[in-house]
Scaffold this active site. Structure first.
Site, mmCIF file in Angstrom:
data_model
loop_
_atom_site.group_PDB
_atom_site.id
_atom_site.type_symbol
_atom_site.label_atom_id
_atom_site.label_comp_id
_atom_site.label_asym_id
_atom_site.label_seq_id
_atom_site.Cartn_x
_atom_site.Cartn_y
_atom_site.Cartn_z
ATOM 1 C CB SER A 90 30.136 21.182 -38.703
ATOM 2 O OG SER A 90 29.132 20.161 -39.041
ATOM 3 N NE ARG A 144 26.605 20.976 -33.556
ATOM 4 C CZ ARG A 144 25.656 20.546 -34.387
ATOM 5 N NH1 ARG A 144 24.459 20.346 -33.730
ATOM 6 N NH2 ARG A 144 25.674 19.816 -35.540
ATOM 7 C CD GLU A 167 30.008 22.032 -34.472
ATOM 8 O OE1 GLU A 167 30.145 21.173 -33.181
ATOM 9 O OE2 GLU A 167 30.047 21.785 -35.337
HETATM 10 N N1 EPU Z 1 24.995 22.275 -48.210
HETATM 11 C C1 EPU Z 1 25.770 22.709 -49.215
HETATM 12 N N2 EPU Z 1 26.991 22.565 -49.501
HETATM 13 C C2 EPU Z 1 27.570 21.907 -48.541
HETATM 14 C C3 EPU Z 1 27.406 21.233 -47.528
HETATM 15 C C4 EPU Z 1 25.860 21.594 -47.261
HETATM 16 O O1 EPU Z 1 25.071 23.380 -50.302
HETATM 17 O O2 EPU Z 1 28.702 21.467 -49.181
HETATM 18 C C5 EPU Z 1 23.655 22.774 -47.811
HETATM 19 C C6 EPU Z 1 22.555 21.935 -48.950
HETATM 20 O O3 EPU Z 1 21.678 22.850 -48.951
HETATM 21 C C7 EPU Z 1 21.988 21.092 -47.693
HETATM 22 C C8 EPU Z 1 22.303 21.624 -46.411
HETATM 23 O O4 EPU Z 1 23.368 22.538 -46.504
HETATM 24 O O5 EPU Z 1 20.800 20.718 -48.102
HETATM 25 C C9 EPU Z 1 22.251 20.891 -45.150
HETATM 26 O O6 EPU Z 1 23.507 20.000 -45.432
HETATM 27 P P1 EPU Z 1 23.578 18.812 -44.307
HETATM 28 O O7 EPU Z 1 22.521 17.972 -44.251
HETATM 29 O O8 EPU Z 1 25.010 18.185 -44.719
HETATM 30 O O9 EPU Z 1 23.953 19.384 -42.729
HETATM 31 P P2 EPU Z 1 24.643 20.650 -42.519
HETATM 32 O O10 EPU Z 1 23.739 21.862 -41.895
HETATM 33 O O11 EPU Z 1 25.714 21.102 -43.219
HETATM 34 C C10 EPU Z 1 24.450 19.983 -39.820
HETATM 35 C C11 EPU Z 1 25.254 19.765 -38.713
HETATM 36 C C12 EPU Z 1 25.829 18.363 -38.914
HETATM 37 C C13 EPU Z 1 24.950 17.445 -38.941
HETATM 38 C C14 EPU Z 1 23.998 17.821 -40.229
HETATM 39 C C15 EPU Z 1 22.646 16.883 -40.298
HETATM 40 C C16 EPU Z 1 26.106 22.068 -37.774
HETATM 41 C C17 EPU Z 1 27.125 22.848 -37.700
HETATM 42 N N3 EPU Z 1 26.420 20.744 -38.648
HETATM 43 O O12 EPU Z 1 25.326 20.097 -41.229
HETATM 44 O O13 EPU Z 1 26.774 18.132 -37.701
HETATM 45 O O14 EPU Z 1 25.521 16.192 -38.994
HETATM 46 O O15 EPU Z 1 23.188 19.345 -39.954
HETATM 47 O O16 EPU Z 1 21.835 17.214 -39.314
HETATM 48 O O17 EPU Z 1 24.970 22.311 -37.488
HETATM 49 C C18 EPU Z 1 28.706 18.347 -36.744
HETATM 50 O O18 EPU Z 1 28.217 19.167 -35.860
HETATM 51 O O19 EPU Z 1 30.095 17.969 -36.631
HETATM 52 C C19 EPU Z 1 28.086 17.757 -37.765
HETATM 53 C C20 EPU Z 1 28.506 16.845 -38.484
#
Ligand code: EPU
Length: 344
Positions: free
Chosen positions: A245, A164, A340
């Site tokens: 995010s 990012r 972010e």
């Molecule tokens: N998780 C939780 N609770 C939540 C959300 C997430 O426990 O409410 C944990 C879980 O362990 C889950 C893990 O986080 O398995 C990953 O969750 P998710 O796949 O939703 O991804 P993220 O890490 O929360 C990132 C990006 C997203 C992107 C997703 C999928 C960042 C800041 N965000 O989110 O990007 O869509 O991965 O790759 O890196 C964005 O940048 O606006 C965005 C949506």
């Protein structure tokens, strides 16, 4: 080109915050750009280049000039037997570019489906999702230097893309107007199923009634799956204001991780590119913010990383909530959440 005064930005930011810009203009072609750079209103004020407004939070009226990138056009720039280079102007919607590429059967962009915003904004924060980042497919970025009006082509390396992050967020912040980008895609199937949630979904899709494994014959099979997952997890900004995010996931050292795991043995973590990331969504959920609502703002019930405007919220209310979240995560885990979203 027309310069408008006291322009309302409510429909130009996906948080739906009701603020005004002192000056506003749209860039529809390169002549508009050349004209822009010599305008007094532009030269003598702070400025923001806006695309889809999907990664910005206005906390007050903007006392400067907002410039909306509406440069349009997508073309196949060149190709060989293995690859194809697609050039898109910055004002195109990212999803329109994804659709164009996926419908042509080219591989590389499909995991980045259904991300809101415009093409010109994508290199600034090196958008990423489901195991792929823009940097994996970016060939170059075309931009105009604000001071001189000169065009420059940045190679991928010159963009200094990180998680990012890019040179356009750091030492070149505000110095260039991104006019176009070129992506390098593959004609040879290259599905990337490294992201656990995506792989699991393809093996056991909730979208198909009989739960049959999805066969991957084309990049569209993957982009459809990603779209389905995103639609189920992330709020539609047309209905509930948000900017995806709100925070970045948190980097920790090996030592920090092992100390944290002693106290929080269930803490999830991911090792990517030799760095360890803790999902900020998990940290926020553990602090019991998920689904929280106060006044017009809240934390989305299906993804704790997303702050939402239920209608009528000010940027200040959203920032107040984010500060409370940062404080509680710091107290419980000793970890610092970093927004972010670009807070203006
Ligand atoms: N998780 C939780 N609770 C939540 C959300 C997430 O426990 O409410 C944990 C879980 O362990 C889950 C893990 O986080 O398995 C990953 O969750 P998710 O796949 O939703 O991804 P993220 O890490 O929360 C990132 C990006 C997203 C992107 C997703 C999928 C960042 C800041 N965000 O989110 O990007 O869509 O991965 O790759 O890196 C964005 O940048 O606006 C965005 C949506």
């Amino acid at each position: 080109m027309k310069i408008l005064k006291d322009y309302n930005l409510k429909d130009l930011n996906t948080f739906g915050v009701d603020v005004k810009a002192k000056f506003f203009t749209e860039i529809n072609n390169e002549e508009d750009l050349a004209e822009l750079f010599v305008q007094e209103e532009f030269k003598n004020n702070q400025r923001i280049f806006l695309g889809g407004g999907s990664n910005i939070l206005f906390t007050k009226d903007f006392d400067g000039m907002v410039v909306l990138n509406k440069l349009k056009g997508i073309e196949i720039a060149k190709e060989d037997f293995e690859n194809v280079w697609v050039r898109s102007f910055g004002g195109e919607f990212w999803q329109d570019l994804v659709t164009f590429i996926v419908n042509n059967g080219y591989w590389g962009i499909e995991n980045l489906a259904f991300i809101p915003g415009t093409v010109g904004a994508t290199p600034i924060q090196n958008i990423g999702a489901y195991g792929v980042e823009l940097k994996d497919i970016l060939e170059n970025v075309e931009a105009f230097e604000v001071e001189t009006g000169k065009n420059k082509i940045f190679s991928r390396e010159e963009c200094e893309l990180g998680y990012r992050d890019s040179v356009f967020k750091n030492k070149l912040k505000g110095k260039y107007f991104i006019s176009a980008i070129t992506l390098k895609l593959s004609k040879i199937p290259k599905p990337n199923l490294s992201y656990k949630i995506l792989k699991e979904y393809l093996e056991k899709p909730a979208s198909s009634a009989d739960g049959n494994k999805i066969k991957i014959n084309s990049p569209k099979d993957i982009s459809d799956a990603v779209t389905f997952i995103r639609q189920n997890k992330l709020p539609n900004p047309k209905i509930i204001g948000n900017a995806g995010s709100f925070f970045k996931n948190v980097f920790v050292s090996k030592e920090q991780l092992s100390n944290l795991l002693k106290v929080f043995p269930k803490m999830p973590y991911f090792e990517e590119d030799k760095v360890i990331k803790i999902p900020a969504g998990w940290l926020i959920e553990q602090c019991e913010w998920k689904g929280y609502k106060v006044g017009n703002v809240g934390v989305y019930e299906k993804q704790a990383l997303v702050l939402v405007n239920y209608g009528g919220a000010t940027g200040g209310e959203i920032v107040d909530l984010s500060n409370k979240i940062i404080k509680s995560v710091k107290e419980k885990f000793g970890l610092e959440l970093i927004p972010e979203v670009n807070i203006v």
